[in-house]
Design a protein around this motif. Structure first.
Motif, PDB file in Angstrom:
ATOM      1  N   PHE A  42      47.823  40.098  34.294  1.00  0.00           N
ATOM      2  CA  PHE A  42      46.881  41.160  33.936  1.00  0.00           C
ATOM      3  C   PHE A  42      45.436  40.661  34.048  1.00  0.00           C
ATOM      4  N   ARG A  43      45.172  39.471  33.518  1.00  0.00           N
ATOM      5  CA  ARG A  43      43.805  38.926  33.550  1.00  0.00           C
ATOM      6  C   ARG A  43      43.324  38.706  34.992  1.00  0.00           C
ATOM      7  N   SER A  44      44.203  38.192  35.824  1.00  0.00           N
ATOM      8  CA  SER A  44      43.824  37.987  37.228  1.00  0.00           C
ATOM      9  C   SER A  44      43.553  39.324  37.911  1.00  0.00           C
ATOM     10  N   ALA A  45      44.404  40.313  37.657  1.00  0.00           N
ATOM     11  CA  ALA A  45      44.213  41.646  38.244  1.00  0.00           C
ATOM     12  C   ALA A  45      42.915  42.275  37.739  1.00  0.00           C
ATOM     13  N   HIS A  46      42.654  42.100  36.459  1.00  0.00           N
ATOM     14  CA  HIS A  46      41.437  42.657  35.846  1.00  0.00           C
ATOM     15  C   HIS A  46      40.181  42.046  36.468  1.00  0.00           C
ATOM     16  N   THR A  47      40.191  40.739  36.630  1.00  0.00           N
ATOM     17  CA  THR A  47      39.056  40.045  37.225  1.00  0.00           C
ATOM     18  C   THR A  47      38.869  40.477  38.678  1.00  0.00           C
ATOM     19  N   LEU A  48      39.965  40.553  39.408  1.00  0.00           N
ATOM     20  CA  LEU A  48      39.925  40.977  40.802  1.00  0.00           C
ATOM     21  C   LEU A  48      39.370  42.395  40.915  1.00  0.00           C
ATOM     22  N   LYS A  49      39.802  43.275  40.027  1.00  0.00           N
ATOM     23  CA  LYS A  49      39.315  44.656  40.022  1.00  0.00           C
ATOM     24  C   LYS A  49      37.809  44.696  39.821  1.00  0.00           C
ATOM     25  N   GLY A  50      37.324  43.954  38.850  1.00  0.00           N
ATOM     26  CA  GLY A  50      35.892  43.933  38.565  1.00  0.00           C
ATOM     27  C   GLY A  50      35.077  43.385  39.720  1.00  0.00           C
ATOM     28  N   MET A  51      35.564  42.310  40.314  1.00  0.00           N
ATOM     29  CA  MET A  51      34.845  41.726  41.451  1.00  0.00           C
ATOM     30  C   MET A  51      34.828  42.688  42.633  1.00  0.00           C
ATOM     31  N   PHE A  57      34.235  47.297  47.197  1.00  0.00           N
ATOM     32  CA  PHE A  57      35.524  47.448  47.871  1.00  0.00           C
ATOM     33  C   PHE A  57      36.408  48.365  47.027  1.00  0.00           C
ATOM     34  N   GLU A  58      36.197  49.660  47.219  1.00  0.00           N
ATOM     35  CA  GLU A  58      36.797  50.685  46.362  1.00  0.00           C
ATOM     36  C   GLU A  58      38.322  50.728  46.431  1.00  0.00           C
ATOM     37  N   ASP A  59      38.887  50.557  47.623  1.00  0.00           N
ATOM     38  CA  ASP A  59      40.348  50.613  47.739  1.00  0.00           C
ATOM     39  C   ASP A  59      40.992  49.478  46.950  1.00  0.00           C
ATOM     40  N   MET A  60      40.405  48.305  47.054  1.00  0.00           N
ATOM     41  CA  MET A  60      40.919  47.152  46.327  1.00  0.00           C
ATOM     42  C   MET A  60      40.778  47.376  44.814  1.00  0.00           C
ATOM     43  N   ALA A  61      39.648  47.917  44.404  1.00  0.00           N
ATOM     44  CA  ALA A  61      39.416  48.184  42.988  1.00  0.00           C
ATOM     45  C   ALA A  61      40.389  49.233  42.459  1.00  0.00           C
ATOM     46  N   ALA A  62      40.630  50.286  43.239  1.00  0.00           N
ATOM     47  CA  ALA A  62      41.543  51.355  42.811  1.00  0.00           C
ATOM     48  C   ALA A  62      42.967  50.825  42.662  1.00  0.00           C
ATOM     49  N   LEU A  63      43.390  50.009  43.613  1.00  0.00           N
ATOM     50  CA  LEU A  63      44.742  49.459  43.569  1.00  0.00           C
ATOM     51  C   LEU A  63      44.917  48.524  42.376  1.00  0.00           C
ATOM     52  N   THR A  64      43.971  47.631  42.169  1.00  0.00           N
ATOM     53  CA  THR A  64      44.102  46.697  41.046  1.00  0.00           C
ATOM     54  C   THR A  64      43.992  47.429  39.712  1.00  0.00           C
ATOM     55  N   HIS A  65      43.246  48.525  39.673  1.00  0.00           N
ATOM     56  CA  HIS A  65      43.139  49.313  38.436  1.00  0.00           C
ATOM     57  C   HIS A  65      44.507  49.889  38.053  1.00  0.00           C
TER      58      HIS A  65
END
Length: 126
Positions: A42-51, A57-65
Motif C-alpha cells: 500500500f505504501r509503495s502504491a501510495h508513493t507511486l500515485k503521488g509521484m 502522469f494521470e493514467d499511472m496515478a488513476a491506476l495506482t489510486h
C-alpha cells in the motif's frame, strides 16, 4: 532543478517502488493474510500515485489510486486477498511497468487503464 532531473528521479524511484510491490506480492501469494506485507505494498502504491500525479502522469496515478483502494480494504480487514485479486493486482503492476518504460523511453506513459480500473472497482463491490 530542471524538469529533466525530476523526470530522472521519478523514473528511478518508480522503478524501485514497482519492484518492491512486485517482490512483496510474490511473498503475499504464500501468506495472503499478512497485513504487514499489505501495508508495505500500500505504501509503495501510495508513493507511486503521488509521484505520478505530481509529474502529470494521470493514467499511472488513476491506476495506482484504484489499486490503493483495494489494498486499503485488505489492510483494514474488509477484504480478503485471494487468487483472483492477486491476478488483478499483478496485472496492475505489469501495466504500471509498461507505462514507466514508455515514460523512460521518452513517451507520455499513456495507456488505457479503464479495463483494469473496472476490475479493481468490481473487487471493491464484491
Amino acid at each position: 532543478m530542471e524538469m529533466n532531473q525530476y523526470l530522472d528521479m521519478f523514473i528511478e524511484e518508480s522503478k524501485e517502488h514497482i519492484q518492491a510491490i512486485n517482490d512483496n506480492l510474490l511473498v503475499l501469494e504464500n501468506d495472503p493474510a499478512n497485513v504487514d506485507l499489505i501495508n508495505e505494498i500500500f505504501r509503495s502504491a501510495h508513493t507511486l500515485k503521488g509521484m505520478a500525479a505530481t509529474m502529470g502522469f494521470e493514467d499511472m496515478a488513476a491506476l495506482t489510486h484504484e489499486m490503493e483502494n483495494v489494498l486499503d480494504q485488505a489492510r483494514n480487514h474488509k477484504l480478503v486477498i485471494n487468487t483472483d485479486i492477486m491476478d488483478v493486482i499483478f496485472k496492475c503492476v505489469d501495466l504500471l511497468e509498461t507505462m514507466l518504460y514508455s515514460i523512460a523511453g521518452g513517451g507520455d506513459g499513456k495507456e488505457d487503464v479503464s479495463h483494469i480500473v473496472s476490475a479493481l472497482k468490481a473487487i471493491l463491490r464484491g
